[in-house]
Design a protein around this motif. Structure first.
Motif, PDB file in Angstrom:
ATOM      1  N   ALA A  63     120.411  47.015  59.645  1.00 13.66           N
ATOM      2  CA  ALA A  63     119.386  47.426  58.670  1.00 13.66           C
ATOM      3  C   ALA A  63     118.659  46.214  58.102  1.00 13.66           C
ATOM      4  N   VAL A  64     119.402  45.192  57.732  1.00 17.75           N
ATOM      5  CA  VAL A  64     118.781  43.999  57.147  1.00 17.75           C
ATOM      6  C   VAL A  64     117.903  43.292  58.176  1.00 17.75           C
ATOM      7  N   GLU A  65     118.362  43.218  59.407  1.00 16.03           N
ATOM      8  CA  GLU A  65     117.631  42.494  60.444  1.00 16.03           C
ATOM      9  C   GLU A  65     116.409  43.254  60.967  1.00 16.03           C
ATOM     10  N   THR A  66     116.461  44.579  61.002  1.00 10.72           N
ATOM     11  CA  THR A  66     115.394  45.318  61.682  1.00 10.72           C
ATOM     12  C   THR A  66     114.549  46.238  60.806  1.00 10.72           C
ATOM     13  N   LEU A  67     115.042  46.632  59.647  1.00 15.89           N
ATOM     14  CA  LEU A  67     114.316  47.635  58.873  1.00 15.89           C
ATOM     15  C   LEU A  67     113.497  47.091  57.712  1.00 15.89           C
ATOM     16  N   LEU A  68     113.993  46.075  57.060  1.00 17.22           N
ATOM     17  CA  LEU A  68     113.358  45.646  55.820  1.00 17.22           C
ATOM     18  C   LEU A  68     112.053  44.892  56.064  1.00 17.22           C
ATOM     19  N   PRO A  69     110.975  45.383  55.470  1.00 17.11           N
ATOM     20  CA  PRO A  69     109.717  44.645  55.547  1.00 17.11           C
ATOM     21  C   PRO A  69     109.855  43.288  54.846  1.00 17.11           C
ATOM     22  N   VAL A  70     109.038  42.347  55.240  1.00 19.37           N
ATOM     23  CA  VAL A  70     109.118  40.986  54.720  1.00 19.37           C
ATOM     24  C   VAL A  70     108.990  40.953  53.201  1.00 19.37           C
ATOM     25  N   ILE A  76     114.090  41.110  47.359  1.00 19.32           N
ATOM     26  CA  ILE A  76     115.548  41.177  47.251  1.00 19.32           C
ATOM     27  C   ILE A  76     116.118  39.776  47.057  1.00 19.32           C
ATOM     28  N   ARG A  77     115.616  38.814  47.812  1.00 18.35           N
ATOM     29  CA  ARG A  77     116.067  37.421  47.664  1.00 18.35           C
ATOM     30  C   ARG A  77     115.786  36.924  46.243  1.00 18.35           C
ATOM     31  N   ARG A  78     114.603  37.250  45.710  1.00 17.39           N
ATOM     32  CA  ARG A  78     114.255  36.823  44.350  1.00 17.39           C
ATOM     33  C   ARG A  78     115.202  37.439  43.324  1.00 17.39           C
ATOM     34  N   GLY A 105     113.369  30.744  46.427  1.00 15.74           N
ATOM     35  CA  GLY A 105     114.465  31.506  45.843  1.00 15.74           C
ATOM     36  C   GLY A 105     115.802  31.172  46.457  1.00 15.74           C
ATOM     37  N   THR A 106     115.843  30.101  47.263  1.00 18.01           N
ATOM     38  CA  THR A 106     117.091  29.687  47.892  1.00 18.01           C
ATOM     39  C   THR A 106     117.914  28.871  46.908  1.00 18.01           C
ATOM     40  N   LEU A 107     119.177  29.209  46.788  1.00 18.89           N
ATOM     41  CA  LEU A 107     120.086  28.496  45.894  1.00 18.89           C
ATOM     42  C   LEU A 107     120.463  27.173  46.538  1.00 18.89           C
TER      43      LEU A 107
END
Length: 118
Positions: A63-70, A76-78, A105-107
């Motif tokens: 789901a994370v790799e193929t479904l989520l739009p950019v 989500i990362r933010r 938004g990368t830690l």
């Protein structure tokens, strides 16, 4: 939207992904995006994805790799970075000294971090 409606939407997204049919899941996400803000859709997806982990870890990754739009992935990362940032501060870590977050938004952490559990 009340709590019952929110729970229904979360269940709908989770079950749509569990069908393993990409178009069904994408249609549900698109419908949700037409009713809610980007932040709200991302929050619903965070909860839905968290539920998927308990059912099927491979399905979660798919789901994370193929479904989520950019744009949703970025939101989500933010959200997750902000939450992690707040938790680290609450645990006594010092921003800019023990850790920081870049513009993406990368830690970022020191190479010699203190032991912690978030």
């Amino acid at each position: 939207m009340n709590q019952l409606d929110l729970e229904r939407e979360i269940a709908k997204v989770t079950m749509g992904i569990m069908t393993r049919k990409r178009q069904i899941a994408l249609d549900i996400i698109a419908n949700l995006s037409s009713q809610m803000t980007l932040e709200e859709v991302s929050a619903v997806l965070i909860v839905s994805l968290e539920r998927l982990i308990w059912f099927d870890g491979e399905l979660f990754l798919w789901a994370v790799e193929t479904l989520l739009p950019v744009d949703i992935k970025q939101e989500i990362r933010r959200i997750m970075s902000l939450n992690t940032y707040k938790r680290l501060i609450a645990k006594g870590f010092i921003p800019g000294e023990d850790f920081s977050i870049n513009a993406d938004g990368t830690l970022l952490q020191k190479s010699y971090p203190r032991a912690y559990s978030v």
